[in-house]
Every structure is written in C-alpha cells, then in structure tokens.
Design a protein around this motif. Structure first.
Motif, PDB file in Angstrom:
ATOM      1  N   LEU A 153       0.821  -1.209   0.000  1.00  0.00           N
ATOM      2  CA  LEU A 153       0.000   0.000   0.000  1.00  0.00           C
ATOM      3  C   LEU A 153       0.857   1.261   0.000  1.00  0.00           C
ATOM      4  O   LEU A 153       0.628   2.197  -0.783  1.00  0.00           O
ATOM      5  N   GLN A 154       1.853   1.304   0.872  1.00  0.00           N
ATOM      6  CA  GLN A 154       2.686   2.503   0.964  1.00  0.00           C
ATOM      7  C   GLN A 154       3.504   2.715  -0.303  1.00  0.00           C
ATOM      8  O   GLN A 154       3.644   3.850  -0.785  1.00  0.00           O
ATOM      9  N   ILE A 155       4.042   1.637  -0.836  1.00  0.00           N
ATOM     10  CA  ILE A 155       4.921   1.776  -1.990  1.00  0.00           C
ATOM     11  C   ILE A 155       4.132   2.197  -3.231  1.00  0.00           C
ATOM     12  O   ILE A 155       4.592   2.995  -4.053  1.00  0.00           O
ATOM     13  N   GLN A 156       2.888   1.681  -3.360  1.00  0.00           N
ATOM     14  CA  GLN A 156       2.065   2.045  -4.509  1.00  0.00           C
ATOM     15  C   GLN A 156       1.631   3.497  -4.427  1.00  0.00           C
ATOM     16  O   GLN A 156       1.686   4.233  -5.420  1.00  0.00           O
ATOM     17  N   CYS A 157       1.174   3.929  -3.266  1.00  0.00           N
ATOM     18  CA  CYS A 157       0.774   5.329  -3.113  1.00  0.00           C
ATOM     19  C   CYS A 157       1.962   6.269  -3.328  1.00  0.00           C
ATOM     20  O   CYS A 157       1.824   7.332  -3.938  1.00  0.00           O
ATOM     21  N   ALA A 158       3.128   5.871  -2.830  1.00  0.00           N
ATOM     22  CA  ALA A 158       4.313   6.703  -3.009  1.00  0.00           C
ATOM     23  C   ALA A 158       4.700   6.812  -4.484  1.00  0.00           C
ATOM     24  O   ALA A 158       5.043   7.895  -4.975  1.00  0.00           O
ATOM     25  N   PHE A 159       4.627   5.708  -5.201  1.00  0.00           N
ATOM     26  CA  PHE A 159       5.038   5.721  -6.606  1.00  0.00           C
ATOM     27  C   PHE A 159       4.095   6.572  -7.449  1.00  0.00           C
ATOM     28  O   PHE A 159       4.544   7.293  -8.354  1.00  0.00           O
ATOM     29  N   LEU A 160       2.803   6.514  -7.143  1.00  0.00           N
ATOM     30  CA  LEU A 160       1.830   7.278  -7.921  1.00  0.00           C
ATOM     31  C   LEU A 160       1.622   8.693  -7.395  1.00  0.00           C
ATOM     32  O   LEU A 160       0.957   9.499  -8.045  1.00  0.00           O
ATOM     33  N   GLY A 161       2.162   8.992  -6.207  1.00  0.00           N
ATOM     34  CA  GLY A 161       1.978  10.314  -5.630  1.00  0.00           C
ATOM     35  C   GLY A 161       0.646  10.477  -4.939  1.00  0.00           C
ATOM     36  O   GLY A 161       0.122  11.594  -4.838  1.00  0.00           O
ATOM     37  N   TRP A 162       0.081   9.381  -4.426  1.00  0.00           N
ATOM     38  CA  TRP A 162      -1.230   9.434  -3.786  1.00  0.00           C
ATOM     39  C   TRP A 162      -1.087   9.708  -2.293  1.00  0.00           C
ATOM     40  O   TRP A 162      -0.102   9.326  -1.660  1.00  0.00           O
ATOM     41  N   PRO A 163      -2.103  10.346  -1.673  1.00  0.00           N
ATOM     42  CA  PRO A 163      -2.026  10.690  -0.249  1.00  0.00           C
ATOM     43  C   PRO A 163      -2.098   9.444   0.632  1.00  0.00           C
ATOM     44  O   PRO A 163      -2.718   8.435   0.281  1.00  0.00           O
ATOM     45  N   ARG A 164      -1.496   9.532   1.810  1.00  0.00           N
ATOM     46  CA  ARG A 164      -1.458   8.406   2.748  1.00  0.00           C
ATOM     47  C   ARG A 164      -2.867   8.023   3.222  1.00  0.00           C
ATOM     48  O   ARG A 164      -3.105   6.861   3.555  1.00  0.00           O
ATOM     49  N   ASN A 165      -3.802   8.993   3.252  1.00  0.00           N
ATOM     50  CA  ASN A 165      -5.134   8.667   3.752  1.00  0.00           C
ATOM     51  C   ASN A 165      -5.931   7.770   2.805  1.00  0.00           C
ATOM     52  O   ASN A 165      -7.044   7.352   3.124  1.00  0.00           O
ATOM     53  N   LEU A 166      -5.371   7.462   1.634  1.00  0.00           N
ATOM     54  CA  LEU A 166      -6.012   6.510   0.729  1.00  0.00           C
ATOM     55  C   LEU A 166      -5.635   5.068   1.051  1.00  0.00           C
ATOM     56  O   LEU A 166      -6.266   4.134   0.543  1.00  0.00           O
ATOM     57  N   GLN A 167      -4.603   4.871   1.882  1.00  0.00           N
ATOM     58  CA  GLN A 167      -4.089   3.516   2.081  1.00  0.00           C
ATOM     59  C   GLN A 167      -5.100   2.584   2.732  1.00  0.00           C
ATOM     60  O   GLN A 167      -5.281   1.445   2.284  1.00  0.00           O
ATOM     61  N   GLU A 168      -5.769   3.031   3.788  1.00  0.00           N
ATOM     62  CA  GLU A 168      -6.731   2.152   4.457  1.00  0.00           C
ATOM     63  C   GLU A 168      -7.964   1.883   3.590  1.00  0.00           C
ATOM     64  O   GLU A 168      -8.430   0.732   3.536  1.00  0.00           O
ATOM     65  N   PRO A 169      -8.541   2.889   2.895  1.00  0.00           N
ATOM     66  CA  PRO A 169      -9.619   2.550   1.961  1.00  0.00           C
ATOM     67  C   PRO A 169      -9.182   1.553   0.889  1.00  0.00           C
ATOM     68  O   PRO A 169      -9.948   0.663   0.517  1.00  0.00           O
ATOM     69  N   LEU A 170      -7.936   1.681   0.412  1.00  0.00           N
ATOM     70  CA  LEU A 170      -7.443   0.737  -0.585  1.00  0.00           C
ATOM     71  C   LEU A 170      -7.293  -0.658   0.005  1.00  0.00           C
ATOM     72  O   LEU A 170      -7.552  -1.663  -0.679  1.00  0.00           O
TER      73      LEU A 170
END
Length: 385
Positions: free
Chosen positions: A131-148
């Motif tokens: 989750l963290q690595i995907q959001c970081a690579f795409l530039g997505w906010p950390r608050n999307l990790q739990e919904p994902l």
C-alpha cells in the motif's frame, strides 16, 4: 478434484483446490493439461501451451471483460499507444530515482518488527509495504491507504464468491476514489504535484487527451495489480526464507544474489495465479477443441512448475534459466511494471536481511493460505531476532 458433473474436468472452487493449489495444478498438468470448468472456462496448465496462448494475441484476445479495461483488456492496434505511454514510467532512470524512497519505506516498516515474536507479517509488512509503496510511486495521499486495503479485501471476497453485483459496486467505489483524486489535481492547476498521476492526466494518446474513463482504468488496473501481487510476493518470500535459514544467510552474505533468488522463489510459488483470454476463432489446444468466444485461463503458477521446463520444480536452484520464468508473463501483455516489482522486492529483502539476525516461523501458529484469486497467505506469523 474432478467435478461431479461429467461435462466438467475439474472444479476450481472445490475445497481441495483452494486448500492445496500447487498439488492440484501439478496433477492437472499431467492428467488434463487443458481442462474445462464452469468457473474458468478452459484452464491451461502446461508451459508450452500457455506460451502459445499468450504469444498468439490474434487468436487469444485480451478483451475478456464486459467493461473497458486499459491497457490490460485491449488488443492491437488500440493497445500499442497505451503501452507506449506506460512503459517509460518504469525506465532505469525512474527506478533509480525511486529507490531511495523505496528503501526508506522498507526500513521504516522493518524497524517495527525487529526483535518481536509472533508478528502477523501479512498486515504488518506485506500489505503495508504494498500500500505505501504504490501510493508513493503514484503520488497518492497516505489517507487513501486504508480505503485501498479494505477495497482490496472486499474485491477478493466478491471475486471468490463470484458475486458480480458486489464486484461491480466495489469497482465503482474504487473509481470514485480516483475521480476525486483527479478532480483535486485539476483544481490545483499549475500547483498540482509533479508526479506520475499528474503526468498520466496530462498525457495524450494519438494527439488527443486521454478520456477520463481510460485514465481511471489505467490507475485502477495498475493499483489492483500492484497491491495484490506485491503483498502476495512479500508473504511468499518471507515464508520460504523463514523455512530455509541457510538461504537467508547466503543472501545476507551476498545481497547481489537477491534478484535471482526472488525470481526463483516466486517461480516455485508465484503471486499471480491466472490471467484470462478469449478465443477469436476455433482452435485446438492440448488436443481439446476450443470454440470462438470460449474463455481461456492461463495458469502462470502451473507453467512455472512444469517439469518439462524446470526439472524438480519444488527445488530452489541457482542458475536456472529465468528467461523461461513466466513470473511477469509473456507476449504482448508481459508486465510493464516488472522493473518496479524487482526493485521493490529486492530492496525490501536487502533491508530486512541487513536489519535482522534471522527470522523463523512462530511455533504453534500455522500460516493461513490465501484463497484464489489471491495467492500467498492471509496470515503468516514470524519471530524476528
């Protein structure tokens, strides 16, 4: 393993198959290498037959879904410009630029398990890393990790149950996440983050802006594939190394061999079990007559365990010909993100092996297998020293 209905060769959703997938695939490969079922259509188990399917994209189409899927579900010529758009995101220069952040994420997660006992590494390491690595690579906010995370779990459960209504609702919910993200970027205008998501938004296909639905599809498919396969890969690697402390030590002493070890461990038991195709004309495969529009499911895990290509497939062997390894697929739709996956898995293991003296399976806590369509483990408890 054989379906009670004689018109089917096997039942992919039987308890035996779900509980013992590798054993089942090995048996099917020798007994019925092209097998029919109500759930998967035609399942293809042999390496040779799978290569024939994925390399003949004129006969076996990737357009298998009722919904448009970009670029996974596109055929030539429409597939080509989207593939050309995506491939540069995985260039050597991009990987080199992303590596420091990948190391930081890995080291931070690993620090949380050092010297701990009975750690469930699936949520603590595998899922969190993915989750963290995907959001970081795409530039997505950390608050999307739990919904994902919730979305990923619910999507797997709906797919396993064959609940198309739930699958559609879950897909629409994920699409809303991305639509909201894109809208916030548009409102920021010139102040929008300079990252891959913004770059895709502002790119063009055939000199035309990319339709929003296609942008959402690209990002959705990218995220689904990345989170699921990276999390499964981490679990599979941890389990194998926990059971083989001598290999742990070899990799600690020679971290330059980690890439080869990762490919070989994931050849034995891979993170992605199947992909679908659709026959565009009548064809004979493995002695079975396949009709136009029949579903054809290639089993990557079985292909990589094919004794005709990998003698003694359960054995870890240095020096195997990894060009025959279908871990990242083959043909027109070979995974464009393979360089990113290799970077992420390699860096994670380097950091883990450097930070720990060893890790092993926790006594009294047996791993819990993930069920198809997932691979790997639902729970995997390890002791770290």
């Amino acid at each position: 393993m054989i379906d009670v209905e004689e018109r089917y060769d096997w039942n992919p959703r039987s308890d035996e198959v779900l509980d013992h997938p590798l054993t089942t695939f090995d048996r099917m490969r020798s007994r019925c290498p092209v097998a029919h079922s109500d759930y998967m259509g035609w399942s293809v188990f042999r390496h040779e037959d799978i290569l024939r399917v994925v390399e003949d994209d004129a006969t076996f189409s990737n357009q298998v879904s009722r919904h448009r899927s970009v670029p996974n579900g596109l055929d030539k010529p429409e597939h080509s410009p989207y593939r050309a758009l995506i491939e540069p995101f995985f260039s050597q220069a991009r990987m080199a630029a992303f590596e420091p952040l990948c190391r930081d994420i890995s080291a931070d997660l690993i620090s949380g398990v050092l010297n701990r006992q009975c750690v469930d590494t699936v949520p603590a390491l595998a899922e969190n890393f993915a989750l963290q690595i995907q959001c970081a690579f795409l530039g997505w906010p950390r608050n999307l990790q739990e919904p994902l995370r919730r979305w990923s779990h619910e999507n797997h459960e709906a797919t396993l149950a064959g609940d198309r209504e739930a699958m559609n609702e879950i897909a629409q919910r994920f699409s809303r996440y991305i639509h909201e993200l894109l809208e916030s970027r548009r409102k920021q205008g010139a102040w929008a983050p300079d990252d891959i998501t913004t770059e895709i938004m502002t790119s063009r296909i055939n000199d035309e802006p990319i339709p929003e639905a296609d942008i959402v599809s690209i990002l959705r498919n990218w995220t689904v594939g990345e989170i699921g396969t990276i999390a499964a890969s981490i679990g599979l690697l941890l389990k194998y190394l926990a059971e083989h402390p001598e290999l742990q030590e070899t990799l600690r002493r020679a971290p330059q061999t980690i890439t080869e070890a990762v490919d070989e461990i994931l050849r034995i038991h891979g993170p992605l079990i199947t992909n679908r195709r659709r026959a565009t004309r009548p064809v004979t495969l493995g002695g079975r007559a396949i009709a136009t529009d029949d579903r054809v499911t290639v089993n990557w895990v079985s292909a990589n365990r094919d004794e005709a290509v990998f003698p003694k497939p359960d054995d870890f062997r240095w020096g195997r010909d990894q060009h025959q390894n279908l871990l990242y697929g083959a043909g027109l739709h070979v995974c464009p993100g393979a360089p990113l996956a290799r970077l992420e898995l390699g860096v994670f293991l380097e950091e883990l092996l450097a930070a720990t003296g060893g890790f092993s399976l926790s006594p009294g806590r047996s791993p819990v297998n993930a069920y198809y369509p997932a691979s790997g483990y639902q729970h995997l408890w390890l002791d770290f020293s």
